[in-house]
Design a protein around this motif. Structure first.
Motif, PDB file in Angstrom:
ATOM      1  N   GLY A  56       0.843  -1.229  -0.023  1.00 54.40           N
ATOM      2  CA  GLY A  56      -0.071   0.120  -0.014  1.00 54.40           C
ATOM      3  C   GLY A  56       0.851   1.252  -0.084  1.00 54.40           C
ATOM      4  N   PRO A  57      -0.006   2.303   0.015  1.00 56.74           N
ATOM      5  CA  PRO A  57       1.137   3.838   0.273  1.00 56.74           C
ATOM      6  C   PRO A  57       1.789   3.756   1.445  1.00 56.74           C
ATOM      7  CG  PRO A  57      -1.171   3.956   0.553  1.00 56.74           C
ATOM      8  CD  PRO A  57      -1.149   2.501   0.526  1.00 56.74           C
ATOM      9  N   MET A  58       3.138   4.133   1.120  1.00 61.28           N
ATOM     10  CA  MET A  58       4.081   4.189   2.564  1.00 61.28           C
ATOM     11  C   MET A  58       3.666   5.346   3.361  1.00 61.28           C
ATOM     12  SD  MET A  58       7.535   4.674   0.440  1.00 61.28           S
ATOM     13  CE  MET A  58       8.399   3.710  -0.846  1.00 61.28           C
ATOM     14  N   GLY A  59       3.041   6.331   2.861  1.00 70.48           N
ATOM     15  CA  GLY A  59       2.541   7.555   3.982  1.00 70.48           C
ATOM     16  C   GLY A  59       1.328   6.836   4.734  1.00 70.48           C
ATOM     17  N   PHE A  60       0.697   5.960   4.642  1.00 68.50           N
ATOM     18  CA  PHE A  60      -0.010   5.256   5.555  1.00 68.50           C
ATOM     19  C   PHE A  60       0.681   4.777   6.935  1.00 68.50           C
ATOM     20  CE2 PHE A  60      -3.043   2.231   7.430  1.00 68.50           C
ATOM     21  CZ  PHE A  60      -4.002   2.780   7.555  1.00 68.50           C
ATOM     22  N   ASP A  61       1.841   4.165   6.650  1.00 72.00           N
ATOM     23  CA  ASP A  61       2.615   3.842   8.018  1.00 72.00           C
ATOM     24  C   ASP A  61       3.238   5.273   8.812  1.00 72.00           C
ATOM     25  OD1 ASP A  61       2.230   1.114   7.454  1.00 72.00           O
ATOM     26  OD2 ASP A  61       4.365   0.720   7.373  1.00 72.00           O
ATOM     27  N   ILE A  62       3.767   6.068   7.934  1.00 72.10           N
ATOM     28  CA  ILE A  62       4.253   7.008   8.512  1.00 72.10           C
ATOM     29  C   ILE A  62       3.414   7.911   9.129  1.00 72.10           C
ATOM     30  CG2 ILE A  62       5.753   9.083   8.056  1.00 72.10           C
ATOM     31  CD1 ILE A  62       6.685   7.576   5.530  1.00 72.10           C
ATOM     32  N   GLY A  63       2.227   8.317   8.595  1.00 72.87           N
ATOM     33  CA  GLY A  63       1.123   9.021   9.168  1.00 72.87           C
ATOM     34  C   GLY A  63       0.493   8.330  10.422  1.00 72.87           C
ATOM     35  N   ALA A  64       0.447   6.977  10.353  1.00 78.38           N
ATOM     36  CA  ALA A  64      -0.203   6.279  11.386  1.00 78.38           C
ATOM     37  C   ALA A  64       0.634   6.714  12.493  1.00 78.38           C
ATOM     38  CB  ALA A  64      -0.420   5.017  11.395  1.00 78.38           C
ATOM     39  N   TYR A  65       1.984   6.580  12.498  1.00 81.04           N
ATOM     40  CA  TYR A  65       2.891   6.727  13.635  1.00 81.04           C
ATOM     41  C   TYR A  65       2.912   8.213  14.053  1.00 81.04           C
ATOM     42  CZ  TYR A  65       6.829   6.644  16.538  1.00 81.04           C
ATOM     43  OH  TYR A  65       7.585   6.802  17.705  1.00 81.04           O
ATOM     44  N   LEU A  66       3.092   9.062  13.249  1.00 84.32           N
ATOM     45  CA  LEU A  66       3.021  10.615  13.238  1.00 84.32           C
ATOM     46  C   LEU A  66       1.668  10.910  14.038  1.00 84.32           C
ATOM     47  CD1 LEU A  66       4.959  12.042  10.703  1.00 84.32           C
ATOM     48  CD2 LEU A  66       6.109  11.319  12.847  1.00 84.32           C
ATOM     49  N   GLY A  67       0.606  10.516  13.371  1.00 83.11           N
ATOM     50  CA  GLY A  67      -0.593  10.866  13.807  1.00 83.11           C
ATOM     51  C   GLY A  67      -0.874  10.332  15.459  1.00 83.11           C
ATOM     52  N   ASN A  68      -0.520   9.320  15.763  1.00 80.63           N
ATOM     53  CA  ASN A  68      -0.627   8.864  17.110  1.00 80.63           C
ATOM     54  C   ASN A  68       0.274   9.304  18.073  1.00 80.63           C
ATOM     55  OD1 ASN A  68      -2.489   6.029  17.709  1.00 80.63           O
ATOM     56  ND2 ASN A  68      -2.067   6.129  15.533  1.00 80.63           N
ATOM     57  N   LEU A  69       1.575  10.121  17.588  1.00 77.02           N
ATOM     58  CA  LEU A  69       2.433  10.817  18.354  1.00 77.02           C
ATOM     59  C   LEU A  69       1.411  12.097  18.552  1.00 77.02           C
ATOM     60  CD1 LEU A  69       6.095  10.684  17.615  1.00 77.02           C
ATOM     61  CD2 LEU A  69       4.961   9.334  19.274  1.00 77.02           C
ATOM     62  N   ILE A  70       0.665  12.724  17.810  1.00 76.15           N
ATOM     63  CA  ILE A  70       0.265  13.906  17.839  1.00 76.15           C
ATOM     64  C   ILE A  70      -0.921  13.664  18.789  1.00 76.15           C
ATOM     65  CG2 ILE A  70      -1.108  15.749  16.715  1.00 76.15           C
ATOM     66  CD1 ILE A  70       0.526  15.046  14.169  1.00 76.15           C
ATOM     67  N   LEU A  71      -1.809  12.745  18.689  1.00 72.84           N
ATOM     68  CA  LEU A  71      -2.777  12.298  19.695  1.00 72.84           C
ATOM     69  C   LEU A  71      -2.142  12.194  21.026  1.00 72.84           C
ATOM     70  CD1 LEU A  71      -4.929   9.565  18.023  1.00 72.84           C
ATOM     71  CD2 LEU A  71      -5.474  11.859  18.255  1.00 72.84           C
ATOM     72  N   ALA A  72      -0.918  11.580  21.267  1.00 75.34           N
ATOM     73  CA  ALA A  72      -0.378  11.474  22.583  1.00 75.34           C
ATOM     74  C   ALA A  72      -0.023  13.050  23.068  1.00 75.34           C
ATOM     75  CB  ALA A  72       0.966  10.726  22.213  1.00 75.34           C
ATOM     76  N   TYR A  73       0.483  13.798  22.195  1.00 77.87           N
ATOM     77  CA  TYR A  73       0.716  15.282  22.515  1.00 77.87           C
ATOM     78  C   TYR A  73      -0.648  16.040  22.946  1.00 77.87           C
ATOM     79  CZ  TYR A  73       1.556  20.141  21.974  1.00 77.87           C
ATOM     80  OH  TYR A  73       1.786  21.753  22.200  1.00 77.87           O
ATOM     81  N   PHE A  74      -1.659  15.906  22.203  1.00 80.74           N
ATOM     82  CA  PHE A  74      -2.924  16.359  22.644  1.00 80.74           C
ATOM     83  C   PHE A  74      -3.495  15.926  23.894  1.00 80.74           C
ATOM     84  CE2 PHE A  74      -2.777  18.205  18.287  1.00 80.74           C
ATOM     85  CZ  PHE A  74      -2.898  19.673  18.462  1.00 80.74           C
TER      86      PHE A  74
END
Lengths: 418, 418
Positions: B261-279
């Motif tokens: 699949g698209p690479m950005g799905f992995d990178i985004g999943a990881y970064l998005g979850n760090l952002i959730l952790a931040y908020f």
């Protein structure tokens, strides 16, 4: 009695034996082999094609050989392509029976397809375009073929379960995909023993293609889409040599390059080859026929093809909006504004893809390995080079600036300016 | 003696019998079953996970059940996912052995993987983020994992022959892909029985997501990429619950959603979850710890992760520029200018994809079926809703305006403004 339980290239004698052994084929000739005539007509690059007929009926036998016929055994090419061609013919035939020849029989071991003979006056569209023949129903028919085969095999109509199953199956046609990758997206942009062009006239033009960084950037994006994006079951080689026509009939043949790829590759292949036909007309003009009227007809056919395709494709989408397609669930895309928004984006992206792929297909026909008879048949090399240069320059512009075009009429204007 | 020649869910007793029957597993315990301890720890949504240990060693047995465990037998889910998880673990393990647990054994009939037990003090990264623990090597390690697994399974390193073969294989993991399609790209944007959110606080926010036409336009583009674009072998579920950490070690687990699949799905999943952790941090702040320092660390980790990934990925590309990868043939991309041009475009597109997928993953964790403990563990619903609303608003903005961002530092600034 020949043994057909393992692969063997057929000749005119073993062919008859083979047909006798297969009721689905011999019945087309009313099992009458006394007045039979066989003609090998494979003028393509890859296969044997036999026309078999008698007073009762006719059929075509197409057999794939394990190499590229026009180059010879030095360029091996899996004969498994016949399997994918038969799959594609059957699927396209279901989706668009009016414009696809019926398959009577497929033999995987022999890499052989038995199918309908497209009787005279059917000729290859490319030959009609060179002869300057107008086909009043062509745009209507080919847009039917493209809209039906592309829409119904996309996620606009299919579930992702069906989609992934068929994507996986057609991944097996990788060798034919690799041939396209090489001859369309790679060879024209590098030094390659297979490349040729009208020389010395276009020496500098061919070199300019190889040195154009922005062109290479764009062709990389298209190659990536070709290799990675499974948008629909595409024909994979939809140029004017893959279409047979009369004034009343349009039949799409030879889908041996079929796989799940970007829709724009088919649309672009077809439009790009019409544009090549347009630019070749000046080379075929003479005192009896200046070809001006015919050039106008080609331009109209280009415009009609896209516009009809657009409307038919959008119509199928509308018709099946609440169907099983999983790209745009009706519970999400549930108001006219958002429906318009997604459709506009989808069709615009498809238009730009088609322009890009069409341009790439034009470029490769001028500076790559396989040329088109539209241009090759211009005997005067100076004239030919002039036609080719115009087509090449238009294609380079289209490939680089495709995203700035919004309608096919703008493309027609651009063609007229070159 | 139990019969393991057909599928059966293991319990703590049959598990021991099973291990005894498999040398590759029993040897990890030195074939000593007198002092054995077994603990079922599957806190995930889908599987049984047993930790088996004795004084000589340890291992993990993960068994897939034919339904989604957290919902029950009413949501069937093929246990064949264990096969794809084992394939992915082995491939990722080859490409990045430092950050992937070793597979000792796979049993397709039993849908069972035997693998390394990640011993204490390994904990799930998400729990560490909630506890406010800094991991000094995390960005370094996870960027290693992403760069190696994504680069080496892409057409930057692979031939299209290898690519299509593996794409076809992983098409079989369609049911897990369909689960993602539903919970990430569909349910949050429509009325669904599975959706939930902090109510009544976010009722209006959830409704606004369902009524945002531009958001739906963007999520359709991402869904299309997810369903159609086979860019690399992706983990498919790379959130902070799929990573186990100590201060020194980072291990990526649970790739049962893996496919091309698209690479950005992995990178985004990881970064998005760090952002959730931040908020979520403001919800965990108390008088002893205002979490300000930790929020700064998370932001730095977000920035470092992308920047390190970018440089490592580009480094691998540079290293293998003349290798077998077929996306950019060295004979075409043969000068520094064009190499810079294509790389800049590739990395920018990947950045925008990552932002889009990351945003979609954030949105679904706030208004979709499965939430994250980072936010769920905030007991005060008012506080939780405030954290969730900030995260949701950032995510909506990112999804719609991702193409206007050029660097991760701009993203960090945007996060701080919400």
């Amino acid at each position: 009695m020949a043994n057909f339980s393992e692969f063997q290239p057929l000749n005119e004698n073993t062919l008859i034996e083979y047909i006798k052994s297969i009721p689905a084929l011999s019945s087309k000739l009313a099992n009458n082999f006394s007045d039979i005539s066989v003609k090998e007509v494979g003028d393509g690059n890859l296969n044997f094609v036999f026309i078999v007929s008698n007073s009762s009926g006719s059929l075509v036998i197409k057999q794939a050989l394990p190499y590229v016929r026009c180059i010879g055994e030095s360029w091996p090419m899996t004969k498994e392509r016949a399997y994918f061609e038969s799959l594609a013919l059957k699927e396209e035939g279901k989706l668009c029976p009016e414009h696809v020849p019926e398959v009577y029989h497929f033999d995987r071991v022999m890499s052989l397809i038995g199918m309908r003979y497209l009787e005279p006056p059917h000729i290859i569209l490319r030959k009609g375009l060179i002869a300057g023949v107008e086909y009043p129903l062509l745009a209507e028919h080919i847009s039917d073929f493209m809209a039906n085969t592309l829409f119904y095999t996309s996620l606009l109509f299919r579930s992702t379960t069906e989609h992934k199953r068929d994507v996986a199956e057609f991944c097996g046609n990788v060798e034919l995909c690799r041939l396209t990758e090489q001859v369309v997206f790679s060879d024209p942009y590098k030094v390659s023993e297979y490349n040729r062009w009208t020389s010395p006239d276009l020496d500098r033009d061919a070199e300019a293609v190889r040195e154009d960084n922005l062109l290479k950037l764009e062709v990389a994006e298209l190659k990536s889409k070709f290799c990675e994006r499974a948008q629909a079951l595409i024909h994979g080689d939809l140029h004017s040599g893959s279409v047979m026509v009369t004034r009343e009939s349009t039949q799409v043949i030879d889908p041996e390059f079929a796989f799940y790829g970007p829709m724009g590759f088919d649309i672009g292949a077809y439009l790009g080859n019409l544009i090549l036909a347009y630019f070749s007309q000046d080379g075929h003009a003479d005192q009896a026929n200046d070809r001006k009227g015919y050039k106008a007809w080609i331009l109209k056919s280009i415009e009609d093809t896209w516009n009809l395709f657009h409307d038919k494709f959008a119509g199928l989408w509308e018709k099946h909006r609440n169907g099983a397609g999983e790209a745009y669930l009706p519970a999400i895309y549930n108001n006219p504004e958002v429906q318009l928004l997604v459709q506009k984006k989808y069709m615009t992206d498809l238009f730009h893809d088609s322009l890009g792929f069409g341009a790439a297909k034009m470029i490769r026909r001028i500076v790559g390995v396989a040329h088109v008879e539209d241009l090759e048949s211009i005997a005067d090399t100076g004239k030919r080079a002039t036609c080719e240069r115009r087509a090449l320059n238009l294609a380079k512009m289209l490939l680089k600036e495709r995203r700035s075009f919004e309608s096919i009429s703008e493309i027609v204007s651009a063609i007229q300016q070159f």
